[in-house]
Design a protein around this motif. Structure first.
Motif, PDB file in Angstrom:
ATOM      1  N   PRO A 118     -15.835   1.392  -2.387  1.00 23.42           N
ATOM      2  CA  PRO A 118     -16.055   1.816  -3.768  1.00 23.42           C
ATOM      3  C   PRO A 118     -15.636   0.779  -4.802  1.00 23.42           C
ATOM      4  O   PRO A 118     -16.333   0.581  -5.790  1.00 23.42           O
ATOM      5  CB  PRO A 118     -15.185   3.067  -3.914  1.00 23.42           C
ATOM      6  CG  PRO A 118     -14.870   3.518  -2.553  1.00 23.42           C
ATOM      7  CD  PRO A 118     -15.059   2.379  -1.621  1.00 23.42           C
ATOM      8  N   HIS A 119     -14.506   0.085  -4.552  1.00 25.22           N
ATOM      9  CA  HIS A 119     -14.011  -0.805  -5.594  1.00 25.22           C
ATOM     10  C   HIS A 119     -14.834  -2.068  -5.743  1.00 25.22           C
ATOM     11  O   HIS A 119     -14.637  -2.831  -6.679  1.00 25.22           O
ATOM     12  CB  HIS A 119     -12.523  -1.125  -5.378  1.00 25.22           C
ATOM     13  CG  HIS A 119     -12.218  -1.844  -4.101  1.00 25.22           C
ATOM     14  ND1 HIS A 119     -12.201  -3.204  -4.006  1.00 25.22           N
ATOM     15  CD2 HIS A 119     -11.913  -1.385  -2.873  1.00 25.22           C
ATOM     16  CE1 HIS A 119     -11.898  -3.557  -2.782  1.00 25.22           C
ATOM     17  NE2 HIS A 119     -11.720  -2.466  -2.057  1.00 25.22           N
ATOM     18  N   ASN A 179     -19.954   3.275 -11.443  1.00 24.61           N
ATOM     19  CA  ASN A 179     -18.811   4.097 -11.825  1.00 24.61           C
ATOM     20  C   ASN A 179     -19.218   5.550 -11.891  1.00 24.61           C
ATOM     21  O   ASN A 179     -20.374   5.893 -12.067  1.00 24.61           O
ATOM     22  CB  ASN A 179     -18.213   3.645 -13.153  1.00 24.61           C
ATOM     23  CG  ASN A 179     -17.392   2.382 -12.993  1.00 24.61           C
ATOM     24  OD1 ASN A 179     -17.517   1.445 -13.762  1.00 24.61           O
ATOM     25  ND2 ASN A 179     -16.570   2.342 -11.958  1.00 24.61           N
ATOM     26  N   PHE A 204      -6.108  10.094 -15.385  1.00 27.70           N
ATOM     27  CA  PHE A 204      -4.765   9.853 -14.859  1.00 27.70           C
ATOM     28  C   PHE A 204      -3.742  10.503 -15.782  1.00 27.70           C
ATOM     29  O   PHE A 204      -3.609  10.100 -16.937  1.00 27.70           O
ATOM     30  CB  PHE A 204      -4.504   8.353 -14.730  1.00 27.70           C
ATOM     31  CG  PHE A 204      -5.516   7.651 -13.886  1.00 27.70           C
ATOM     32  CD1 PHE A 204      -5.752   8.071 -12.573  1.00 27.70           C
ATOM     33  CD2 PHE A 204      -6.261   6.607 -14.380  1.00 27.70           C
ATOM     34  CE1 PHE A 204      -6.699   7.442 -11.785  1.00 27.70           C
ATOM     35  CE2 PHE A 204      -7.218   5.973 -13.603  1.00 27.70           C
ATOM     36  CZ  PHE A 204      -7.433   6.397 -12.305  1.00 27.70           C
ATOM     37  N   PHE A 252      -7.995   1.072 -17.698  1.00 25.93           N
ATOM     38  CA  PHE A 252      -7.613   0.978 -16.295  1.00 25.93           C
ATOM     39  C   PHE A 252      -8.559   0.092 -15.483  1.00 25.93           C
ATOM     40  O   PHE A 252      -8.132  -0.834 -14.796  1.00 25.93           O
ATOM     41  CB  PHE A 252      -7.567   2.383 -15.692  1.00 25.93           C
ATOM     42  CG  PHE A 252      -6.947   2.447 -14.328  1.00 25.93           C
ATOM     43  CD1 PHE A 252      -5.590   2.643 -14.176  1.00 25.93           C
ATOM     44  CD2 PHE A 252      -7.731   2.318 -13.188  1.00 25.93           C
ATOM     45  CE1 PHE A 252      -5.015   2.709 -12.930  1.00 25.93           C
ATOM     46  CE2 PHE A 252      -7.163   2.380 -11.927  1.00 25.93           C
ATOM     47  CZ  PHE A 252      -5.807   2.573 -11.807  1.00 25.93           C
ATOM     48  N   GLY A 253      -9.849   0.377 -15.569  1.00 30.38           N
ATOM     49  CA  GLY A 253     -10.822  -0.371 -14.777  1.00 30.38           C
ATOM     50  C   GLY A 253     -10.941  -1.819 -15.226  1.00 30.38           C
ATOM     51  O   GLY A 253     -11.150  -2.721 -14.418  1.00 30.38           O
ATOM     52  N   ARG A 289      -8.214  -4.038 -13.836  1.00 31.54           N
ATOM     53  CA  ARG A 289      -8.420  -4.382 -12.429  1.00 31.54           C
ATOM     54  C   ARG A 289      -9.340  -5.577 -12.290  1.00 31.54           C
ATOM     55  O   ARG A 289      -9.295  -6.304 -11.328  1.00 31.54           O
ATOM     56  CB  ARG A 289      -9.000  -3.195 -11.653  1.00 31.54           C
ATOM     57  CG  ARG A 289      -8.205  -1.937 -11.706  1.00 31.54           C
ATOM     58  CD  ARG A 289      -6.922  -2.015 -10.921  1.00 31.54           C
ATOM     59  NE  ARG A 289      -5.816  -2.664 -11.613  1.00 31.54           N
ATOM     60  CZ  ARG A 289      -5.160  -2.139 -12.636  1.00 31.54           C
ATOM     61  NH1 ARG A 289      -5.503  -0.977 -13.126  1.00 31.54           N
ATOM     62  NH2 ARG A 289      -4.160  -2.765 -13.191  1.00 31.54           N
ATOM     63  N   LYS A 318     -16.496  -0.264 -17.914  1.00 31.66           N
ATOM     64  CA  LYS A 318     -16.759  -1.460 -17.110  1.00 31.66           C
ATOM     65  C   LYS A 318     -18.219  -1.880 -17.146  1.00 31.66           C
ATOM     66  O   LYS A 318     -18.620  -2.782 -16.433  1.00 31.66           O
ATOM     67  CB  LYS A 318     -16.345  -1.210 -15.654  1.00 31.66           C
ATOM     68  CG  LYS A 318     -14.851  -1.104 -15.487  1.00 31.66           C
ATOM     69  CD  LYS A 318     -14.469  -0.955 -14.035  1.00 31.66           C
ATOM     70  CE  LYS A 318     -14.527  -2.258 -13.310  1.00 31.66           C
ATOM     71  NZ  LYS A 318     -13.980  -2.158 -11.953  1.00 31.66           N
ATOM     72  N   ALA A 376      -9.454   6.009  -9.099  1.00 34.12           N
ATOM     73  CA  ALA A 376      -8.829   4.682  -9.134  1.00 34.12           C
ATOM     74  C   ALA A 376      -9.640   3.682  -8.315  1.00 34.12           C
ATOM     75  O   ALA A 376      -9.906   2.565  -8.758  1.00 34.12           O
ATOM     76  CB  ALA A 376      -7.404   4.762  -8.615  1.00 34.12           C
ATOM     77  N   MET A 377     -10.067   4.113  -7.126  1.00 34.38           N
ATOM     78  CA  MET A 377     -10.898   3.236  -6.290  1.00 34.38           C
ATOM     79  C   MET A 377     -12.186   2.899  -7.015  1.00 34.38           C
ATOM     80  O   MET A 377     -12.646   1.762  -7.021  1.00 34.38           O
ATOM     81  CB  MET A 377     -11.260   3.956  -4.989  1.00 34.38           C
ATOM     82  CG  MET A 377     -10.263   3.813  -3.895  1.00 34.38           C
ATOM     83  SD  MET A 377     -11.010   4.386  -2.374  1.00 34.38           S
ATOM     84  CE  MET A 377     -10.679   6.125  -2.455  1.00 34.38           C
ATOM     85  N   LEU A 421     -12.738   2.701 -10.054  1.00 35.94           N
ATOM     86  CA  LEU A 421     -12.555   1.788 -11.175  1.00 35.94           C
ATOM     87  C   LEU A 421     -12.086   0.411 -10.720  1.00 35.94           C
ATOM     88  O   LEU A 421     -11.716  -0.413 -11.537  1.00 35.94           O
ATOM     89  CB  LEU A 421     -11.566   2.391 -12.168  1.00 35.94           C
ATOM     90  CG  LEU A 421     -12.104   3.627 -12.900  1.00 35.94           C
ATOM     91  CD1 LEU A 421     -10.997   4.380 -13.583  1.00 35.94           C
ATOM     92  CD2 LEU A 421     -13.177   3.234 -13.895  1.00 35.94           C
ATOM     93  N   GLY A 422     -12.078   0.201  -9.402  1.00 35.90           N
ATOM     94  CA  GLY A 422     -11.845  -1.154  -8.922  1.00 35.90           C
ATOM     95  C   GLY A 422     -10.521  -1.413  -8.240  1.00 35.90           C
ATOM     96  O   GLY A 422     -10.158  -2.563  -8.051  1.00 35.90           O
ATOM     97  N   CYS A 423      -9.781  -0.359  -7.884  1.00 40.51           N
ATOM     98  CA  CYS A 423      -8.507  -0.566  -7.197  1.00 40.51           C
ATOM     99  C   CYS A 423      -8.725  -0.790  -5.710  1.00 40.51           C
ATOM    100  O   CYS A 423      -9.460  -0.046  -5.073  1.00 40.51           O
ATOM    101  CB  CYS A 423      -7.618   0.661  -7.347  1.00 40.51           C
ATOM    102  SG  CYS A 423      -6.788   0.766  -8.898  1.00 40.51           S
ATOM    103  N   LYS A 424      -8.017  -1.782  -5.175  1.00 38.57           N
ATOM    104  CA  LYS A 424      -7.962  -1.906  -3.732  1.00 38.57           C
ATOM    105  C   LYS A 424      -7.000  -0.835  -3.232  1.00 38.57           C
ATOM    106  O   LYS A 424      -6.177  -0.351  -4.002  1.00 38.57           O
ATOM    107  CB  LYS A 424      -7.452  -3.297  -3.353  1.00 38.57           C
ATOM    108  CG  LYS A 424      -8.383  -4.401  -3.809  1.00 38.57           C
ATOM    109  CD  LYS A 424      -7.828  -5.755  -3.381  1.00 38.57           C
ATOM    110  CE  LYS A 424      -8.627  -6.865  -4.012  1.00 38.57           C
ATOM    111  NZ  LYS A 424      -8.300  -7.029  -5.443  1.00 38.57           N
TER     112      LYS A 424
END
Ligand SMILES: Nc1ncnc2c1ncn2[C@@H]1O[C@H](COP(=O)(O)OP(=O)(O)OP(=O)(O)O)[C@@H](O)[C@H]1O
Ligand SMILES: [Mg+2]
Lengths: 374, 281
Positions: A87-88, A93, A102, A113-114, A117, A165, B171-172, B174-177
């Motif tokens: 997914p990341h 999105n 969150f 947040f995004g 990252r 994003k 979170a994933m 949005l790009g989190c490992k």
């Protein structure tokens, strides 16, 4: 929005953004949540996935997002195979049904947040977040925590977060599911406006057919894991390809019958309550069992007996559902069958012959019905 | 009428319960200021036994040892308990998961005596074969961490269960490992559970006498062990003094934490009120 799809078709050449090839998801070796689904979504389109509860909409969306691995099939984004990308790493999105904001982060941090990252420079992040906040009209509350926001505001934060994003594809899982009816209607248009302003391609999941009709430019009607029909909203509504679709989208009266005359320019169907004269040819054969579907708003009520051999029934009004702008009359036919007729309330007269227990004739023209063979 | 008598009954019941809970403690504190060598006979007030406590190096070192063990074992418990909770909660489809997850909580219901005894037997045979570990701080720590892990596992599991898995998916998305998901979302949301697991296992360890007695070696006596053994030889007023000190420290900690919590709560309410008044303006 669902306006003039045919114009669009001619003007802008369509560019396929997302292609899904015979995708399947089987849970625990038995539950076929998604069953051999193929679809294409064009750039700039809002593609609606419509279906009842448990038909596999969320599962399909989650496979697009990368949260579930398909049992079979492939997903291509801009021609690139992303089936096995986590997914990341997908430029996709999602806006979650329950928003999934969150709780420990402020509105501002949620939206940023995004971007963080991606290692975007700080000042660019600030600029982008502020832009997003003003896009969803939340510029006043960057410091609030999600619990300090109303449902509608939370929904907009979730939207801003998923758009921040600039994804190539935005997935919306029942984006308005948690809002009350009044708010939903205003938000539907607002959401479409924002999406069009940003110009992002969307896949929208909903079980509300009105929502799908107003928001999506194309709709796929889903049942038990597969697509029953894919088309423009007016296609799906006016030319459903099966009983199930006709039934699922809007209200419909179904007459079962047998084909009698089968001519190139017309067809007649013998039903229990009447003989249906269909003003165009269809591919069928005499003696075949078919369903004739007629939408309630395409039927007219009258007090006098129609001067025609075909396409009318006689009955008694047993229920009137008043909606203000229009009313739906439930007509009980002599056979015991109940049909629905919808009429616009064009006058302000309160007394009218259309009352409980009144005898009435319902008739329709020879192009109003859909003959369904499956 | 009956309402009044009900109220009287409820009140006296409540007083009774609280008296039952707190009278012994109050008596203990009271007698810690008694000058007499006899624990139950009041002579006059003095700090004599507090003075004796300061010079009682055995007791002082036992308290320090207890604190050390409690701190370290609580850390270990939270660490291992969190990992086991994660494994059991997140990986739902491996063989024997049900068995494992119920086995993780058996130390909670198993009598301490049995846990202690079996650990002792195991350690003795390991020591026999390998020459270590010597019984002492390390073995007590091991026993406490074992019990504490089971408790921490329960606390963290219940928090994980009520946590929305979609937050991690978001979170994933949005790009989190995977590790970033843990660091930025899961862990911050788990902190309250980790703190309460730490406090719980700290208290458990500080309080324990059974496991420690089985697992300690010469020269390693925890505070409860010392108190216990001295009490058997006849009550000693120094014990009253050390108990009073402990009570004061514990109450101070409890009061401070509840004050802090209510302060946070008030702050949050103020913020919300402010936010909503902004909205209307
Ligand atoms: N993790 C899972 N394990 C096993 N079966 C699942 C799992 N997730 C979904 N299913 C099954 O797959 C089918 C489709 O589920 P899905 O959530 O995609 O439905 P849906 O169309 O989103 O329904 P709704 O409108 O209620 O959200 C259902 O029969 C469901 O029980
Ligand atoms: Mg769903």
């Amino acid at each position: 929005m669902a306006t003039a799809p045919n114009d669009e078709k001619q003007s802008a050449p369509k560019e396929v953004l997302l292609r899904v090839d015979s995708l399947s998801k089987i849970y625990d070796g038995a539950v076929k949540a998604v069953d051999d689904v193929s679809l294409t979504v064009n750039r700039g389109e809002i593609f609606g996935l419509l279906g009842g509860s448990g038909c596999g909409k969320s599962t399909l969306l989650r496979m697009l997002a990368g949260f579930e691995t398909p049992t079979k099939g492939k997903i291509f984004l801009e021609g690139q195979d992303i089936t096995n990308l986590p997914p990341h790493q997908r430029p996709i999105n999602m806006m979650f049904q329950s928003y999934a904001l969150f709780p420990h982060l402020s509105v501002w941090e949620n939206i940023a947040f995004g971007l963080k990252r991606d290692g975007m420079p700080k000042d660019e992040i600030a600029e982008r977040v502020d832009k997003m906040l003003s896009l969803v009209q939340l510029g006043k509350y960057p410091k609030r925590k999600p619990h300090q926001l109303s449902g509608g505001q939370q929904q907009r934060v979730a939207l801003a977060r998923s758009l921040a994003k600039r994804p190539k594809l935005l997935l919306l899982d029942e984006p308005l599911g948690a809002l009350d009816k009044k708010l939903r209607e205003t938000t539907q248009l607002e959401l479409v406006n924002i999406i069009e302003e940003v110009g992002v391609t969307c896949v929208l999941v909903t079980h509300d057919q009105e929502e799908a009709m107003t928001m999506a430019s194309r709709i796929a009607v889903m049942s038990e894991g597969y697509f029953l029909q894919v088309g423009f909203p007016e296609e799906v509504y006016e030319i459903p390809n099966s009983r199930q679709v006709a039934d699922f989208i809007g209200n419909v009266n179904m007459f079962e019958g047998v084909i009698d005359e089968d001519e190139p320019d017309h067809v007649t169907v013998n039903c229990e309550d009447c003989i249906q004269y269909v003003g165009h040819g269809i591919s069928c054969s005499p003696g075949q069992l078919v369903s004739v579907a007629i939408r309630p708003e395409k039927i007219l009520l009258s007090q006098t007996k129609p001067d025609d051999k075909y396409n009318w029934v006689e009955g008694e009004i047993i229920e009137i559902v008043y909606f203000g702008a229009n009313s739906t009359y439930h007509l009980k036919l002599t056979s015991g069958k109940v049909i629905k007729v919808q009429e616009i309330n064009t006058t302000r007269e309160l007394t009218c012959w259309r009352t409980w227990g009144a005898k009435a004739y319902a008739h329709w023209n020879d192009m109003a019905m859909i003959v369904l063979t499956q | 009428m009956s309402q009044v008598s009900n109220r009287v009954f409820a009140k006296s019941w409540m007083i009774g319960v609280y008296a039952f809970l707190y009278l012994p403690i109050i008596t203990l504190i009271f007698f810690s200021f008694n000058d007499s060598r006899l624990v139950t006979v009041w002579s006059h007030a003095s700090l004599r036994w507090y003075g004796a406590l300061v010079n009682d190096s055995d007791l002082i070192s036992a308290v320090l040892l207890s604190l050390e063990i409690a701190f370290l074992s609580a850390l270990m418990s939270v660490f291992f308990g969190t990992f086991s909770a994660f494994a059991l909660h997140r990986y739902t489809r491996f063989k024997g998961r049900t068995l494992l997850s119920s086995m993780a909580s058996t130390p909670l219901v198993m009598p301490d005596v049995i846990v202690g005894l079996s650990l002792l037997l195991m350690l003795v045979s390991i020591q026999h074969w390998l020459g270590f570990p010597q019984r002492g701080l390390f073995t007590i720590l091991l026993g406490h961490a074992l019990l504490g892990t089971a408790y921490a596992n329960v606390v963290v599991t219940s928090r994980l269960r009520e946590m929305d898995i979609r937050l991690e998916e978001a979170a994933m998305d949005l790009g989190c490992k995977p590790f970033q998901v843990f660091k930025l979302v899961t862990f911050p949301l788990l902190i309250p559970a980790l703190v309460s697991a730490f406090l719980l296992t700290f208290t458990l360890s500080f309080d324990d006498v059974v496991l420690s007695s089985f697992l300690s070696g010469p020269g390693y006596s925890t505070m409860p062990m010392v108190i216990f053994s001295r009490a058997r030889l006849g009550l000693n007023p120094t014990i009253n003094a050390v108990a009073t000190v402990t009570i004061v420290v514990v109450s101070a900690a409890v009061i401070a934490s509840s004050l802090y919590q209510s302060h946070q709560e008030r702050k949050r309410k103020r913020e919300m009120a402010l936010a909503y008044s902004n909205k209307n303006s």
